[in-house]
Design a protein around this motif. Structure first.
Motif, PDB file in Angstrom:
ATOM      1  N   GLN A 602      -0.537  -6.695  16.713  1.00  0.00           N
ATOM      2  CA  GLN A 602       0.014  -5.210  16.794  1.00  0.00           C
ATOM      3  C   GLN A 602      -1.197  -4.229  16.005  1.00  0.00           C
ATOM      4  O   GLN A 602      -2.107  -5.042  15.662  1.00  0.00           O
ATOM      5  CB  GLN A 602       1.091  -4.905  16.051  1.00  0.00           C
ATOM      6  N   PHE A 603      -1.231  -3.232  16.099  1.00  0.00           N
ATOM      7  CA  PHE A 603      -2.265  -2.372  15.744  1.00  0.00           C
ATOM      8  C   PHE A 603      -2.174  -2.197  14.218  1.00  0.00           C
ATOM      9  O   PHE A 603      -1.114  -2.118  13.537  1.00  0.00           O
ATOM     10  CB  PHE A 603      -2.004  -0.796  16.072  1.00  0.00           C
ATOM     11  N   PRO A 604      -3.383  -2.400  13.759  1.00  0.00           N
ATOM     12  CA  PRO A 604      -3.378  -2.364  12.036  1.00  0.00           C
ATOM     13  C   PRO A 604      -3.205  -0.998  11.768  1.00  0.00           C
ATOM     14  O   PRO A 604      -3.476  -0.291  12.307  1.00  0.00           O
ATOM     15  CB  PRO A 604      -4.785  -2.906  11.836  1.00  0.00           C
ATOM     16  N   PRO A 605      -2.842  -0.646  10.371  1.00  0.00           N
ATOM     17  CA  PRO A 605      -2.536   0.621  10.023  1.00  0.00           C
ATOM     18  C   PRO A 605      -3.761   1.288   9.561  1.00  0.00           C
ATOM     19  O   PRO A 605      -4.820   0.689   9.227  1.00  0.00           O
ATOM     20  CB  PRO A 605      -1.605   0.339   8.525  1.00  0.00           C
ATOM     21  N   ARG A 606      -3.816   2.555  10.179  1.00  0.00           N
ATOM     22  CA  ARG A 606      -5.151   3.325   9.869  1.00  0.00           C
ATOM     23  C   ARG A 606      -5.109   4.433   9.247  1.00  0.00           C
ATOM     24  O   ARG A 606      -5.884   4.983   8.474  1.00  0.00           O
ATOM     25  CB  ARG A 606      -5.871   3.704  11.360  1.00  0.00           C
ATOM     26  N   ASN A 607      -3.982   5.206   9.440  1.00  0.00           N
ATOM     27  CA  ASN A 607      -3.627   6.458   8.314  1.00  0.00           C
ATOM     28  C   ASN A 607      -2.582   6.576   7.512  1.00  0.00           C
ATOM     29  O   ASN A 607      -1.640   5.756   7.715  1.00  0.00           O
ATOM     30  CB  ASN A 607      -3.261   7.579   9.780  1.00  0.00           C
ATOM     31  N   ASP A 608      -3.047   7.254   6.567  1.00  0.00           N
ATOM     32  CA  ASP A 608      -2.004   7.266   5.353  1.00  0.00           C
ATOM     33  C   ASP A 608      -2.118   8.670   4.734  1.00  0.00           C
ATOM     34  O   ASP A 608      -3.124   9.271   4.783  1.00  0.00           O
ATOM     35  CB  ASP A 608      -1.965   6.247   4.368  1.00  0.00           C
ATOM     36  N   VAL A 609      -1.158   9.057   3.868  1.00  0.00           N
ATOM     37  CA  VAL A 609      -1.182  10.114   3.172  1.00  0.00           C
ATOM     38  C   VAL A 609      -1.327   9.711   1.767  1.00  0.00           C
ATOM     39  O   VAL A 609      -0.502   9.108   1.185  1.00  0.00           O
ATOM     40  CB  VAL A 609      -0.014  11.107   3.208  1.00  0.00           C
TER      41      VAL A 609
END
Length: 931
Positions: A602-609
Motif C-alpha cells: 500500500q501507499f506509505p504514509p506521507r502527511n501528518d500534522v
C-alpha cells in the motif's frame, strides 16, 4: 657474462668431480664483482649527494676539469652519478648545443629531490617562551629555508648583465660578418686571453661584458676592415666560495659566476637556529665587503645590498644577536633578532611583527625580562608613545593581550525568539522594547520548516514482491524487469506500474526492495520536503540507532522532523512474520496496525500534522544580571504571557547594562500537563480518524467521544494504545535486564572455564559462552513498544467502557476492525491463520494446525490476546490438565507453542549417572579384591 656461463658449462661437462669447487669459486668471484660495483656506485652517489647538499668540490677538481674541457675542446665519456640516476654525458664537441649544467643549479636540483628538512630542535630561548606563553614560537625567517629551492631558474640561462666581469673559464660566442666571416666559440684561458685566428691573442680578462664588443671590434679592426661583429656569453665559468660560521650546511661550494650572496644562502640552507640573519658578512681578500641584513629582504623585499660573488669569497654567518619574542594579539608572532641591542625599542619590534591585531588591547603590553642573568621580572607598560619608545633587552618576551569580549551598554536577547543577539541599552529601557510584536517570539527555524511543508513529494513508492515460490509460479520477479514492478496488494494483482524518483527526475527507478527486518524500506534518498517520508524507513534506517518504525520511538532531532510522525513519537514498525528479534514480543509487529491496513503493497504514509517547533513558554522568562560590586549573578523572572499578551506593566521589568534576557520554549523546561501542547492520533475504526489537539483536562474517553465514537466494525478489545513515555521506561527496564543477563553469562563463562578439567569440558564451555553471547546480541536488538494494556473485555463496544486516562503528547490509539482469523505459530505442524469460529476453544485451533510436533514444549504454551495480555499454560495448570485447551479464543488472538530447547537433557543426565554408578561399583570391587 654469457661467455663465462658457457665456459662454466663446458668445465662442468669435462670435469664433473670439480663441480663443487667450480661453484664455490664462481660464487666468490660474483660476490667480489657485485661488491666492487656497489662500492663504486655508492661512492659516486655519495659524491653526487654531497655536491647537491652543498659539499661541493673542496679541491676545485670540478673547476679544473671544466676548464680543461673548454681549452682542449674534447671530453671523454664520463659516468656521472647523482641522486636522480646515472647519466652518460658525451663530449661537448659531439653535441655542440649541449650546455653544461650550472653547479649551483645542480645543488638546487639535488635538494629538490630531497624531502623537506627535518624540524630544528627548539632552542633554549624557544622553550622558555613556550613555558611562558603556552605556544612554541618559530624563529622569524627560518621557514624560508625549510624547503629546497624549486622555483629558481638555472643561473647559466639568465641574461648576463653589462657589468659582468669576464674571467678565466668564460666562453665567448663571437660572430663576424662582412669582409671576413667567423662564427666560433672561444674560452678564456688561465692567463685571461683568447686566441682569434689571423688576429692573434687578445686579452679580455677584467673587462665588463658591456665593454667587450667595442673592445674586440677595435682589436680585430687592426687586421680587417669593413666588418661587423656580435659578442655573446656562452658557458660561464664556475667559481669556488666558502660558507662558514653558523650555517645550516657549511662547506666549500662550486657555483656559477652569476651567483650572488642571496643565491648562495638559499642553496646552502641559510643560517641555523643559532645563526644571525641580520649580520651576514661577505668577506673578500680578508675584508668585510658586505654586511647583509636578511630582514630587509623578508620585510621589505629590498635586495639592493646583495652582492655578486667572486672566486674565493667567504660567506660568514656569525652567531645570532639579541633576540626578543613577540606573542599574543600580534599579526606575526615569532622570535625576532634585534639589529642593535642598544637602540631597538618596542615600536621597532612591533613593526617587525606587522603590528598589533585589530582585537589587541591598546591599554597595556606585558614584558617578561631576565635581569642580569639572575631572575625574571614582569613589566606592564601602556601601548602609547612612551611605551613604544621603551628600550628592549636580550631575552625579553613581549605579550599583547586581547580585549575582553564585553559589550559596553548592551543587553543580550536569546532563546525562543526570531532575532537573538545583542542590543543597545539606554537609560530607562524595559523588557517590552525587545519584543516589538508577538511575531518576534517565533523562531526562524519554525518558518523554515513551515515553508518546507509545501514542497512537492513523491506520490507512490511501489514495493518489490517477495521472491517466493508462489510468485515465481505466477511469473513475478522482484523487479519485473528494470523499471516495472508488480503491485500485489490485498485487492489482487494490479497491472504493472513504473516507479519514478523525486520530482524533476523523469528516469524510472527500480522498486524498493524488501528488508529482512520489516518487509520493506523507504530510503531517505526518496525524500523531498518535510511532509514526506524523508528517511522514515520501514526498517532499520534511522539516525538515532533504533528502527524508525518501532512503535512509539521518538526522534527529536531536526533532521527527523522531515517526517512529522517521528517527531511526535509515532514511529511505526510494520508487521513482519519473519522478524528474528529476541524477546518473543518485545519488538513484535502491531496486529492492530496490520488490520487497519499498514502492510507492504500500500501507499506509505506521507502527511501528518506535527509541531514545526516547540511552543513558547508563556508562564516564565528570566533576566540574568550580574552585580557589579559583588560579581554575583541573580535571576529575575517575569511572566511572558502577562507582558506580551495581557500588557501587564508589572511584568515589564527595567533592564540594566549587561543583562541577558532568556525566552524559553516548552521543550526547554517541563511545564504542567495542563499547559502542554498535546497532539494525539486516533486511527482505525473511528467515525472521524485523525490527529486531535487535546484540551486541558481531556481524557481518552472524552477525546474519543469528541471524535464521534467508533464505527460498527470496531474491535475495541484488539485496540492498541501507545505512549512514548511508557516506551522509554520499558526500553530502560529491558536494557537493565539485558545488562544483568550479560553480566551473569560472563560470570558463568569464567566459572565454567576455571572448572574445566579436560579438553572436552573446555570446548563445551566455549560453545556455551558463544551461544550466550549470541542470545544477548539478539536481545539487544529488541525494542520496547510503549503499549499500555487497557484491560478491556472482549465484548466491549462503547465509548463508556474506555478508561478515563489523561492524555500525553504523541499518544496513539489504534482500533482495528473485527478480525476474522486466529493465528497459531511455533512448534506445530502447520503454523497458519485459521478462520475464527464462535465458541471455539484453544484445542480446536491447535488441532487444525496439526498439533504440537516432536520439538514442542507443551508445558510452556501460551496465548497472546488481542488486547496485548498473555495467558500461559503454567498459570492455569493447577485448575486441571485440560483447562488450558478449553480456553475460549477471541478474534485476533495468537496461540504460541514454543520449541523445547532442553530436549535430551534427561537422557544425558541418565547416562552421566550411570557412568558415575558404574565407576563407583568398579571402585568397590577393587577394594574388595585388595582387602
Amino acid at each position: 657474462m654469457i661467455e663465462m656461463n658457457e665456459a662454466n658449462l663446458s668445465m662442468r661437462r669435462k670435469h664433473p668431480k670439480y663441480l663443487p669447487l667450480i661453484l664455490a669459486v664462481g660464487t666468490l668471484f660474483s660476490t667480489v664483482a657485485i661488491a666492487t660495483a656497489q662500492d663504486q656506485t655508492g661512492n659516486g652517489a655519495d659524491n653526487g649527494l654531497f655536491n647537491s647538499l652543498g659539499g661541493g668540490s673542496s679541491n676545485g677538481s670540478a673547476d679544473d676539469q671544466s676548464q680543461g674541457q673548454g681549452q682542449n675542446g674534447q671530453q671523454s665519456p664520463q659516468l656521472n652519478v647523482n641522486p636522480r640516476g646515472i647519466d652518460l654525458q658525451n663530449s661537448r664537441d659531439q653535441n655542440p648545443n649541449q650546455v653544461r649544467t650550472n653547479p649551483l643549479n645542480e645543488d638546487a636540483q639535488g635538494l629538490r629531490n630531497l624531502n623537506a628538512l627535518p624540524p630544528d630542535p627548539p632552542t633554549e630561548f624557544q622553550r622558555m617562551v613556550a613555558n611562558s606563553t603556552g605556544r612554541m614560537l618559530q624563529i622569524y625567517g627560518a621557514k624560508l629555508f625549510r624547503n629546497a629551492p624549486t622555483t629558481f631558474a638555472p643561473l647559466d640561462k639568465v641574461p648576463v648583465t653589462p657589468d659582468y666581469v669576464v674571467g678565466p673559464g668564460d666562453e665567448l660566442l663571437i660572430q663576424i660578418w662582412g669582409q671576413v666571416t667567423l662564427n666560433s666559440r672561444f674560452t678564456v684561458d688561465r692567463t685571461g686571453n683568447i686566441y682569434i685566428p689571423q688576429v692573434g691573442t687578445v686579452r679580455v680578462v677584467g673587462l665588463q661584458f658591456g665593454q667587450l664588443q667595442d673592445y674586440l671590434k677595435t682589436q680585430i679592426g687592426r687586421v680587417f676592415r669593413n666588418f661587423d661583429l656580435n659578442v655573446n656569453m656562452g658557458q660561464l665559468r664556475s667559481i669556488q666560495v666558502f660558507v662558514v660560521g653558523q650555517a645550516r650546511r657549511p662547506g666549500s661550494y662550486t657555483i656559477s659566476s652569476l651567483s650572488t650572496l642571496v643565491n648562495a644562502l638559499f642553496v646552502t640552507g641559510g643560517p641555523n637556529p643559532q645563526g644571525s640573519m641580520r649580520h651576514i658578512q661577505l668577506k673578500r681578500s680578508g675584508k668585510v665587503l658586505t654586511d647583509f641584513d636578511l630582514y630587509d629582504l623578508l620585510l621589505h623585499g629590498d635586495k639592493s645590498n646583495d652582492t655578486q660573488l667572486l672566486p674565493g669569497d667567504v660567506i660568514y654567518i656569525p652567531p645570532v644577536g639579541a633576540q626578543v619574542a613577540v606573542a599574543g594579539s600580534i599579526n606575526s608572532p615569532a622570535i625576532y633578532e634585534l639589529k642593535s641591542m642598544t637602540d631597538s625599542t618596542i615600536g621597532d619590534v612591533l613593526e617587525l611583527a606587522a603590528g598589533p591585531t585589530n582585537t589587541a588591547s591598546r591599554d597595556k603590553i606585558r614584558i617578561e625580562r631576565i635581569d642580569d642573568h639572575r631572575m625574571r621580572s614582569v613589566i606592564d607598560l601602556a601601548l602609547d608613545t612612551v611605551g613604544r619608545n621603551q628600550k628592549l633587552k636580550d631575552g625579553d618576551i613581549l605579550e599583547l593581550v586581547a580585549i575582553i569580549d564585553r559589550f559596553k551598554d548592551g543587553v543580550t536577547l536569546r532563546g525562543n525568539v526570531a532575532n537573538p543577539g545583542h542590543y543597545a541599552w539606554r537609560s530607562g529601557m524595559h523588557v517590552s522594547e525587545l519584543f516589538p510584536d508577538k511575531d518576534a517570539l517565533i523562531t526562524r527555524d519554525y518558518w523554515i520548516k513551515r515553508g518546507r511543508l509545501g514542497d512537492p513529494v513523491l506520490g507512490y513508492l511501489p514495493i518489490c514482491p517477495p521472491n517466493t515460490s508462489q510468485n515465481r509460479d505466477m511469473g513475478l520477479s522482484p523487479n519485473q524487469g528494470n523499471n516495472t514492478v508488480q503491485n500485489t496488494g490485498i485487492n489482487g494483482p494490479n497491472p504493472p506500474v513504473r516507479s519514478y524518483g523525486l520530482a524533476g527526475n523523469d528516469s524510472p527507478q527500480d522498486c524498493i526492495p524488501e528488508t529482512p527486518n520489516n518487509g520493506y524500506s523507504v530510503s531517505s534518498e526518496y525524500s523531498s520536503g518535510t511532509d514526506n517520508v524523508a528517511g522514515a524507513a520501514y526498517g532499520t534506517n534511522n539516525t538515532n540507532g533504533v528502527n524508525n518504525y518501532d512503535r512509539g520511538n521518538v526522534s527529536n532531532s531536526a533532521a527527523m522532523n522531515n517526517y512529522p510522525l517521528q517527531s511526535q513519537g509515532l514511529n511505526r514498525q510494520l508487521p513482519d512474520d519473519t522478524s528474528s528479534e529476541a524477546g518473543q514480543g518485545a519488538s513484535r509487529g502491531s496486529a492492530a496496525e496490520a488490520m487497519v491496513g499498514r502492510y507492504p503493497g500500500q501507499f506509505p504514509p506521507r502527511n501528518d500534522v506535527a509541531l514545526s517547533a516547540p511552543d513558547i513558554d508563556w508562564s516564565y522568562a528570566v533576566i540574568e544580571r550580574q552585580n557589579k560590586e559583588t560579581l554575583t549573578t541573580s535571576l529575575f523572572s517575569f511572566n511572558l504571557g502577562g507582558l506580551v499578551l495581557r500588557h501587564d506593566s508589572t511584568q515589564d521589568l527595567e533592564l540594566q547594562p549587561g543583562d541577558v534576557v532568556t525566552i524559553f520554549s516548552k521543550a526547554d523546561i517541563q511545564v504542567p500537563q495542563t499547559e502542554q501542547t498535546k497532539l494525539v492520533h486516533l486511527e482505525g475504526e473511528f467515525i472521524s480518524s485523525g490527529i486531535y489537539s487535546v484540551k486541558p483536562g481531556e481524557t481518552l474517553r472524552d477525546l474519543v467521544q469528541r471524535a464521534g465514537g467508533f464505527t460498527a466494525d470496531a474491535y475495541l478489545y484488539g485496540s492498541e494504545f501507545m505512549r512514548e513515555s511508557t516506551r522509554r521506561v520499558q526500553q530502560q527496564r529491558l536494557n537493565e535486564y539485558i545488562n544483568e543477563i550479560s553480566l551473569q553469562a560472563t560470570t558463568n563463562s569464567v566459572n565454567s572455564a576455571s572448572r574445566s578439567i579436560s579438553a572436552l569440558d573446555t570446548a563445551a564451555a566455549q560453545a556455551q559462552a558463544t551461544q550466550s553471547q549470541s542470545v544477548i546480541s539478539n536481545l539487544r536488538q529488541a525494542r520496547a513498544s510503549g503499549r499500555i494494556v487497557l484491560g478491556l473485555h472482549p465484548d466491549s463496544d462503547s465509548v463508556a467502557q474506555l478508561p478515563a486516562i489523561p492524555l500525553e503528547d504523541g499518544d496513539r490509539f489504534v482500533i482495528p476492525h473485527i478480525p476474522a482469523t486466529v493465528s497459531v505459530t511455533g512448534a506445530v505442524y502447520n503454523p497458519n491463520a485459521f478462520l475464527f469460529g464462535l465458541h471455539s476453544h484453544l484445542r480446536d485451533y491447535l488441532n487444525q494446525a496439526g498439533g504440537p510436533n516432536r520439538d514442542a514444549d507443551r508445558k510452556r504454551a501460551y496465548i497472546i490476546r488481542a488486547d496485548g495480555s498473555v495467558i500461559s499454560k503454567q498459570q492455569i495448570a493447577k485448575l486441571g490438565k485440560d483447562k488450558f485447551g478449553a480456553l475460549l479464543i477471541y478474534p485476533g488472538d495468537t496461540i504460541v507453542i514454543p520449541l523445547n530447547l532442553n530436549k535430551g537433557v534427561a537422557l544425558r543426565n541418565i547416562v552421566d549417572i550411570s557412568q558415575i554408578v558404574g565407576q563407583f561399583g568398579i571402585a568397590l570391587a577393587a577394594t574388595n579384591v585388595i582387602f
